[in-house]
Design an enzyme around this catalytic site. Structure first.
Site, PDB file in Angstrom:
ATOM      1  N   ALA A   1       0.849  -1.194   0.000  1.00  0.00           N
ATOM      2  CA  ALA A   1       0.000   0.000   0.000  1.00  0.00           C
ATOM      3  C   ALA A   1       0.887   1.249   0.000  1.00  0.00           C
ATOM      4  O   ALA A   1       2.102   1.161   0.200  1.00  0.00           O
ATOM      5  CB  ALA A   1      -0.903  -0.012   1.235  1.00  0.00           C
TER       6      ALA A   1
ATOM      7  N   GLN B   1       1.303   3.528   2.152  1.00  0.00           N
ATOM      8  CA  GLN B   1       2.025   3.702   3.424  1.00  0.00           C
ATOM      9  C   GLN B   1       2.628   2.377   3.905  1.00  0.00           C
ATOM     10  O   GLN B   1       2.716   2.121   5.106  1.00  0.00           O
ATOM     11  CB  GLN B   1       1.104   4.305   4.480  1.00  0.00           C
ATOM     12  CG  GLN B   1       0.848   5.793   4.287  1.00  0.00           C
ATOM     13  CD  GLN B   1       2.122   6.634   4.414  1.00  0.00           C
ATOM     14  OE1 GLN B   1       3.055   6.275   5.106  1.00  0.00           O
ATOM     15  NE2 GLN B   1       2.147   7.772   3.740  1.00  0.00           N
ATOM     16  N   SER B   2       3.068   1.543   2.959  1.00  0.00           N
ATOM     17  CA  SER B   2       3.598   0.229   3.316  1.00  0.00           C
ATOM     18  C   SER B   2       4.903   0.320   4.121  1.00  0.00           C
ATOM     19  O   SER B   2       5.876   0.940   3.681  1.00  0.00           O
ATOM     20  CB  SER B   2       3.859  -0.563   2.035  1.00  0.00           C
ATOM     21  OG  SER B   2       4.657  -1.690   2.312  1.00  0.00           O
ATOM     22  N   ASN B   3       4.902  -0.319   5.271  1.00  0.00           N
ATOM     23  CA  ASN B   3       6.135  -0.433   6.065  1.00  0.00           C
ATOM     24  C   ASN B   3       7.089  -1.416   5.415  1.00  0.00           C
ATOM     25  O   ASN B   3       8.308  -1.262   5.475  1.00  0.00           O
ATOM     26  CB  ASN B   3       5.805  -0.922   7.472  1.00  0.00           C
ATOM     27  CG  ASN B   3       4.853   0.009   8.175  1.00  0.00           C
ATOM     28  OD1 ASN B   3       5.179   1.159   8.423  1.00  0.00           O
ATOM     29  ND2 ASN B   3       3.645  -0.471   8.476  1.00  0.00           N
TER      30      ASN B   3
ATOM     31  N   CYS C   1       7.460  -1.975   2.215  1.00  0.00           N
ATOM     32  CA  CYS C   1       8.157  -1.325   1.098  1.00  0.00           C
ATOM     33  C   CYS C   1       9.280  -0.424   1.614  1.00  0.00           C
ATOM     34  O   CYS C   1      10.386  -0.439   1.077  1.00  0.00           O
ATOM     35  CB  CYS C   1       7.156  -0.537   0.245  1.00  0.00           C
ATOM     36  SG  CYS C   1       6.094  -1.633  -0.740  1.00  0.00           S
TER      37      CYS C   1
END
Ligand code: PLP
Length: 327
Positions: free
Chosen positions: A73, A75-77, A79
């Protein structure tokens, strides 16, 4: 406890992460509540993906990879931590982000600082776009390594079997381990670790987005694959996997009064910061289940903090997090 066999692993995390008591919340809930600080794994603000990346990146290096690609997403942690791992190992990084482009804040801001290339996509197209980016890198003569959503391949998930071993070596014998579950890799690793190490406490994943009937078989299958990676044949059925999905109903990343109450409670009674998407929801589930008496009085409960702290600084959650109606 005989140690788990060792798999190829690159050191990226500060391990072991601390286990800390939460005395004020413990008293309030009538439990011995501890927190396992995987928000402190140390790679660009850390989180549970750092542990998974230690194994994933070892696999990538063994294949001579020059670029890491993954998806998540906006706000992916996962990524953000992948971008940091790529930078740390001198690899390029492509992130396929599902959602509308927005000004960089929170994790997206860090993705930019870490030098990742961002491809905008949608939840429906994300896997196809990831595959396309992979093929494009190959065509350009690079050696790409594809990390699935959440880093939840068997190798990535195996990191949480090691993590359970780490917790047990810290002398903690919890009756319950509670945490946020989404792609299922963390839970699969813990379940596999429990099988292999003979851990008898209960492992409870609070689903962040998926219905239990989707997550339970996924975790069971992945846990079997993790066992196989360690050279052990185990049958793990979906019925053995404990997932509570009541808190996932509002949808992924939707901040409700429940998460807000949990975030405020942990911040204001223990000085511990949770994130709006994962640990806030998991803690909301923990508080609710504790009030309903699911954990017998005096039980030892480990709340596994899986990270996500940069989400607190994402513009999209600012108004919601400052609202006071939950207190
Ligand atoms: C990814 C993530 C989770 C969920 O872990 P899975 O292994 O995908 O189930 C939980 N908490 C945070 C902060 C995460 O970034």
């Amino acid at each position: 406890m005989s140690p788990l066999p060792s798999l190829p692993r690159v050191s990226l995390a500060h391990l072991p992460t601390p286990v800390e008591p939460l005395p004020r919340l413990s008293e309030r809930l009538g439990l011995t509540l501890l927190v396992k600080r995987d928000d402190q794994t140390g790679l660009a603000f850390g989180g549970n993906k750092t542990r998974k990346l230690e194994l994933l990146v070892a696999e990538a290096q063994a294949q001579g990879a020059t670029r890491l690609l993954t998806t998540g997403a906006v706000q992916s942690n996962h990524c953000r931590q992948t971008a940091a791992a790529a930078a740390r190992l001198g690899m390029a990084c492509t992130l396929v982000l599902a959602g509308d482009p927005e000004p960089p804040s929170g994790n997206l801001f860090l993705d930019r600082l870490l030098g990742a290339e961002v491809v905008w996509s949608s939840r429906e197209r994300r896997d196809a776009d990831l595959q396309a980016a992979f093929e494009q890198a190959q065509a350009a003569g690079e050696r790409p390594y594809l990390i699935p959503y959440g880093g939840s391949s068997p190798a990535g998930a195996a990191a949480y079997a090691y993590a359970l071993e780490e917790l047990l070596r810290q002398g903690v014998q919890p009756d319950y381990i509670v945490f946020a579950s989404s792609s299922g890799g963390t839970q699969a690793g813990l379940v596999a670790g429990a099988q292999l190490l003979g851990f008898e406490g209960r492992i409870l994943g609070i689903s962040v987005d998926e219905p239990a009937e989707v997550l339970r078989p996924r975790v069971a299958q992945l846990a079997e694959q993790v066992c196989a990676l360690f050279g052990a044949t185990r049958r793990i059925s979906a019925e053995e996997v404990w997932v509570e999905d009541a808190y996932a109903k509002p949808g992924y990343g939707v901040l409700t009064k429940r998460e807000l109450e949990a975030i405020h409670t942990f911040a204001r009674t223990e000085g511990l910061l949770l994130d709006p998407v994962y640990t806030g929801r998991a803690a909301a589930g923990l508080l609710d289940l504790a009030r309903r008496g699911v954990f017998p009085p005096g039980s030892t409960v480990v709340f596994w903090h899986t990270g996500g702290t940069p989400g607190l600084f994402a513009r999209r959650y600012r108004e919601g997090l400052l609202a006071e109606q939950a207190t």
